[in-house]
Enzyme design. Structure first.
Site, PDB file in Angstrom:
ATOM      1  N   GLY A 197       0.835  -1.186   0.000  1.00  0.00           N
ATOM      2  CA  GLY A 197       0.000   0.000   0.000  1.00  0.00           C
ATOM      3  C   GLY A 197       0.873   1.240   0.000  1.00  0.00           C
ATOM      4  N   SER A 225       6.559  -4.411  -2.170  1.00  0.00           N
ATOM      5  CA  SER A 225       6.058  -3.109  -2.593  1.00  0.00           C
ATOM      6  C   SER A 225       6.254  -2.121  -1.434  1.00  0.00           C
ATOM      7  CB  SER A 225       4.596  -3.246  -3.024  1.00  0.00           C
ATOM      8  OG  SER A 225       4.159  -2.116  -3.742  1.00  0.00           O
ATOM      9  N   TRP A 226       5.185  -1.449  -0.951  1.00  0.00           N
ATOM     10  CA  TRP A 226       5.344  -0.615   0.234  1.00  0.00           C
ATOM     11  C   TRP A 226       5.876  -1.431   1.404  1.00  0.00           C
ATOM     12  CZ3 TRP A 226       6.007   3.477   3.107  1.00  0.00           C
ATOM     13  CH2 TRP A 226       5.673   3.422   4.467  1.00  0.00           C
ATOM     14  N   ASP A 251       7.682  -5.342 -13.884  1.00  0.00           N
ATOM     15  CA  ASP A 251       6.927  -4.648 -12.846  1.00  0.00           C
ATOM     16  C   ASP A 251       6.739  -3.194 -13.277  1.00  0.00           C
ATOM     17  OD1 ASP A 251       6.002  -3.383 -10.527  1.00  0.00           O
ATOM     18  OD2 ASP A 251       7.249  -4.602  -9.196  1.00  0.00           O
ATOM     19  N   HIS A 272       4.237  -7.123 -10.966  1.00  0.00           N
ATOM     20  CA  HIS A 272       4.427  -6.618  -9.610  1.00  0.00           C
ATOM     21  C   HIS A 272       3.908  -7.542  -8.513  1.00  0.00           C
ATOM     22  CE1 HIS A 272       4.825  -3.605  -6.475  1.00  0.00           C
ATOM     23  NE2 HIS A 272       3.548  -3.705  -6.160  1.00  0.00           N
TER      24      HIS A 272
END
Length: 331
Positions: free
Chosen positions: A55, A122-123, A279, A307
């Site tokens: 996120g 990711s985050w 990605d 991703h």
């Protein structure tokens, strides 16, 4: 020594583990405002590993437990502030990167863990690296996917100019929701609408457009389950509000190069980086730059993936990375 099998000859499992349910869960008051949800599954006496979701604002899901051997690992999932089952939902007050780092430490102490593996994509990779830079003595290893260093150029690539060249059809829907006189800064324009509690219909519409854009681009090939997440208003509101809040505030990091500058603080920690070649959300250049600054970390490029951790090739490499840690920790 003559009887040992070289690591290169060991075929590491790559298949996801069967779905499991948590054997323990709870909520933890981490401030006067926020309560975070946490859960444990797998072996209660096993090697602790914490899963840090993406996120920010994405929340955890049952599938997140499947990367880990439940007979070996003590699997900890936590919904970060405002996300998933944490409360208040989509709340931005007292919600910064440093608050989340503090929450990880609060949960670690609550669960009686000395050191744990930290797994994030990711985050979640951003938060994992900030946590490792801040508390390196509490990290036994890092498993990172879809590297996001939260630099201005990465945010602009995805939300303003760059990814639109690859997904122009999906980007048009995202951009055209915003009036033309505000399209020069789409993150700021969305943030303004997502913060406007006095117009809830517009707020939800903005959340859906923001979230649908990311869900449309997370896989190498279109994925219907991912697209449907953008239609879930509750999920979209937390996802879009929290993401935009962090991005307009530059991740609450002291400089654009903070994570690359921090590599000396955690470069001694065993680590695996898994990155999809195609990605679009977090392009491989960030993983490559981290790899060059941190050659001690194992670097795995999945040639046929985008991703998402739910893509087959990425999932296989993440499971293999956990199996590799399992072998090292079993010795």
């Amino acid at each position: 020594m003559g009887d040992s099998v070289p690591a290169a000859r060991v075929r590491l499992r790559q298949e996801l583990y069967a779905p499991i349910e948590p054997h323990r869960s709870g909520t933890l008051a981490v401030s006067g405002v926020h309560t975070v949800y946490w859960e444990e599954s797998g072996n209660p006496k096993g090697q602790p590993v914490i899963f840090l979701h993406g996120g920010p604002g994405g929340g955890t899901a049952p599938a997140n437990r499947r990367f880990f051997d439940p007979a070996f690992f003590r699997i900890v999932l936590m919904d970060q502030r405002g996300a998933g089952r944490s409360t208040p939902h989509a709340c931005l007050e007292e919600n910064t990167t440093w608050d989340l780092v503090g929450d990880i430490e609060t949960l670690r102490k609550h669960l009686g863990v000395d050191k744990w593996l930290v797994f994030g994509g990711s985050w979640g990779s951003t938060l994992s690296l900030v946590y490792a830079a801040t508390h390196p003595d509490r990290v036994a290893g890092l498993i990172l996917r879809g590297i996001f260093l939260l630099r201005r150029k990465e945010v602009e690539w995805f939300y303003q100019k760059g990814a639109d060249s690859i997904f122009p059809d999906a980007f048009d829907k995202y951009r055209e929701f915003i009036p033309k006189d505000e399209q020069h800064d789409l993150v700021a324009a969305y943030h303004k609408r997502l913060m406007n509690d006095s117009e809830p219909d517009q707020q939800v519409a903005a959340a859906r457009h923001w979230t649908e854009w990311e869900m449309a681009t997370s896989y190498l090939l279109p994925n219907e389950d991912s697209l449907k997440r953008g239609e879930d208003d509750k999920f979209a509101l937390a996802f879009a509000r929290i993401e935009s809040h962090y991005f307009v505030n530059k991740g609450f990091l002291p400089s654009d190069s903070f994570l690359l500058d921090s590599v000396p603080k955690f470069k001694h920690i065993p680590a695996v980086i898994v990155q999809g070649r195609y990605d679009v959300v977090c392009p491989i250049v960030s993983a490559w730059e981290l790899h060059k600054a941190w050659p001690e970390a194992e670097f795995k490029v999945v040639p046929d993936a985008g991703h998402s951790a739910n893509e087959r090739g990425i999932g296989e490499q993440l499971v293999a990375a956990m199996e590799s840690f399992k072998l090292k920790l079993s010795r």
